[in-house]
Design an enzyme around this catalytic site. Structure first.
Site, PDB file in Angstrom:
ATOM      1  N   HIS A   3      -3.692   7.088   2.144  1.00 12.44           N
ATOM      2  CA  HIS A   3      -3.941   5.795   1.520  1.00 12.44           C
ATOM      3  C   HIS A   3      -5.332   5.325   1.948  1.00 12.44           C
ATOM      4  O   HIS A   3      -5.699   5.429   3.122  1.00 12.44           O
ATOM      5  CB  HIS A   3      -2.888   4.781   1.965  1.00 12.44           C
ATOM      6  CG  HIS A   3      -3.265   3.386   1.622  1.00 12.44           C
ATOM      7  ND1 HIS A   3      -3.461   2.999   0.323  1.00 12.44           N
ATOM      8  CD2 HIS A   3      -3.528   2.303   2.392  1.00 12.44           C
ATOM      9  CE1 HIS A   3      -3.825   1.724   0.323  1.00 12.44           C
ATOM     10  NE2 HIS A   3      -3.870   1.286   1.556  1.00 12.44           N
ATOM     11  N   ASN A   5     -10.056  -0.572  -1.115  1.00 12.12           N
ATOM     12  CA  ASN A   5      -8.610  -0.373  -1.008  1.00 12.12           C
ATOM     13  C   ASN A   5      -7.957  -0.952  -2.269  1.00 12.12           C
ATOM     14  O   ASN A   5      -7.933  -2.169  -2.450  1.00 12.12           O
ATOM     15  CB  ASN A   5      -8.105  -1.083   0.251  1.00 12.12           C
ATOM     16  CG  ASN A   5      -6.603  -0.997   0.433  1.00 12.12           C
ATOM     17  OD1 ASN A   5      -5.880  -0.545  -0.452  1.00 12.12           O
ATOM     18  ND2 ASN A   5      -6.129  -1.442   1.588  1.00 12.12           N
ATOM     19  N   CYS A  12       0.820  -1.223   0.000  1.00 11.73           N
ATOM     20  CA  CYS A  12       0.000   0.000   0.000  1.00 11.73           C
ATOM     21  C   CYS A  12       0.850   1.268   0.000  1.00 11.73           C
ATOM     22  O   CYS A  12       0.355   2.341  -0.318  1.00 11.73           O
ATOM     23  CB  CYS A  12      -0.947   0.004   1.192  1.00 11.73           C
ATOM     24  SG  CYS A  12      -2.125  -1.350   1.118  1.00 11.73           S
TER      25      CYS A  12
END
Ligand code: COA
Length: 331
Positions: free
Chosen positions: A258, A288, A113
């Site tokens: 994020h 995500n 990520c």
């Protein structure tokens, strides 16, 4: 010394919308549980054999158009992904080929990520050192083909989505804007907290029937542990880049965290004391998308008019590894 600026941004998400309601057909979950714990209402999944390289190409073409730049003006590619199309070579070279970029280098980044922030750190160093003038930085992810969509995998399956985001970074001599600082970190003591055990080159063959039956090829996660570390490390990273320039959270015009979980973003926002209008979230629509979340959100924020020349933009990421980092940009 040259400074790095964002000349153009772009993104691509697959057409297939997967709602929380659809997920209830595959696993024991509910729209209410997902929205309450994560803020996500839908995500995109690839179909018809769409590849990461092709999504990256589409996002890159959009970023090049926004930058008013031809593909052959790109000097290097940095591509972040945890879901490469193949074990090797990296997705970057497929993108390089599809864009017809001759022999320019293509570097894949494995920082999950945090991949886009890690990639920005590399691209910015290349540009500032004068090694390359125009760098294409891409985050791309196909999660949907690697998650367990049964009840066994529901804690992870509801979170992730597919997509790609891209940015054309270029050198400028303007002293009043550009990437100010990027700081990146990792802590491998937590490597297995969020990981995929198989396939693994530690084993021969790299994946077995038993691995597949046990679901070891699917990611596993200690969700609470990830949450706890994310809400500590993300504000810490933002404060670290701010303090390098004698700046305060109140100086930030836009924060793009994020998109791991809306609750994480909200906690980061609270810890930094930022009002809603200074934080950009789009996890509600995409889930995500790992290395792609920040560049997709950035491209959307630009198109929504959320960034003006001279604004102070902060990017911050946290993910598997653990890896984390933040970047401060004078837009
Ligand atoms: N639908 C319904 N119930 C679910 C579920 C789902 N999709 N996923 C898990 N549950 C259940 C669990 O089985 C558990 O049931 P039990 O109490 O009967 O054992 C219950 O919900 C609570 O599970 P728990 O894991 O404690 O929930 P949580 O409040 O920690 O929320 C996450 C789970 C995953 C949403 C949360 O931990 C999280 O977001 N963590 C960070 C994850 C992340 O950001 N990862 C990516 C990092 S880049």
């Amino acid at each position: 010394m040259p400074v790095t600026v964002f000349a153009g941004t772009g993104y691509y998400v697959p057409d297939r919308v997967v709602t929380n309601e659809e997920l209830t057909q595959y696993m024991d979950t509910s729209d209410e549980w997902i929205v309450e714990r994560t803020g996500i209402t839908e995500r995109r999944w690839v179909s018809d054999g769409m590849s990461g390289a092709e999504m990256a190409r589409r996002a890159s073409v959009m970023a090049l158009e926004a930058a008013e730049m031809r593909a052959d003006e790109i000097d290097a590619i940095v591509l972040a992904t945890l879901s490469p199309d193949h074990f090797f070579p990296g997705t970057g070279v497929f993108l390089q080929r599809e864009l017809g970029l001759g022999t320019v280098p293509a570097l894949d980044i494995r920082a999950q990520c945090s991949g886009f922030v890690y990639g920005l750190s590399v691209a910015d160093a290349w540009i500032r050192s004068g090694q390359f003038r125009n760098v294409l930085l891409v985050g791309v992810e196909i999660q949907s083909t690697g998650i367990d969509v049964s009840t066994r995998g529901r804690d992870i399956a509801v979170l992730f989505g597919d997509g790609a985001g891209a940015a054309v970074l270029t050198a400028t001599e303007d002293a009043d804007r550009g990437v100010l600082s990027t700081r990146i970190h990792s802590d491998g003591r937590h490597a297995e907290v969020l990981w995929a055990e198989a396939a693994s080159s530690r084993k021969n063959p790299r994946i077995s029937k038993e691995d597949i039956e046990a679901g070891r090829h699917y990611p596993t996660m200690e969700g609470r542990d990830v949450f706890k570390h994310a809400v500590t490390r993300m504000p810490e990273a933002v404060l670290e880049v701010l303090s390098a320039h004698g700046l305060e959270p109140s100086d930030i015009d836009l924060l793009i965290p994020h998109q791991a979980n809306l609750r994480i973003s909200q906690m980061v926002q609270r810890r930094l004391g930022l009002p809603d209008e200074k934080v950009f979230n789009n996890i509600q629509s995409y889930g995500n998308t790992t290395a792609a979340t920040i560049p997709i959100a950035l491209a959307e924020a630009v198109r929504a008019g959320r960034l003006g020349r001279g604004d102070l933009l902060a990017l911050v990421a946290f993910g598997s590894g653990f890896t984390w980092g933040a970047s401060l940009i004078r837009w």
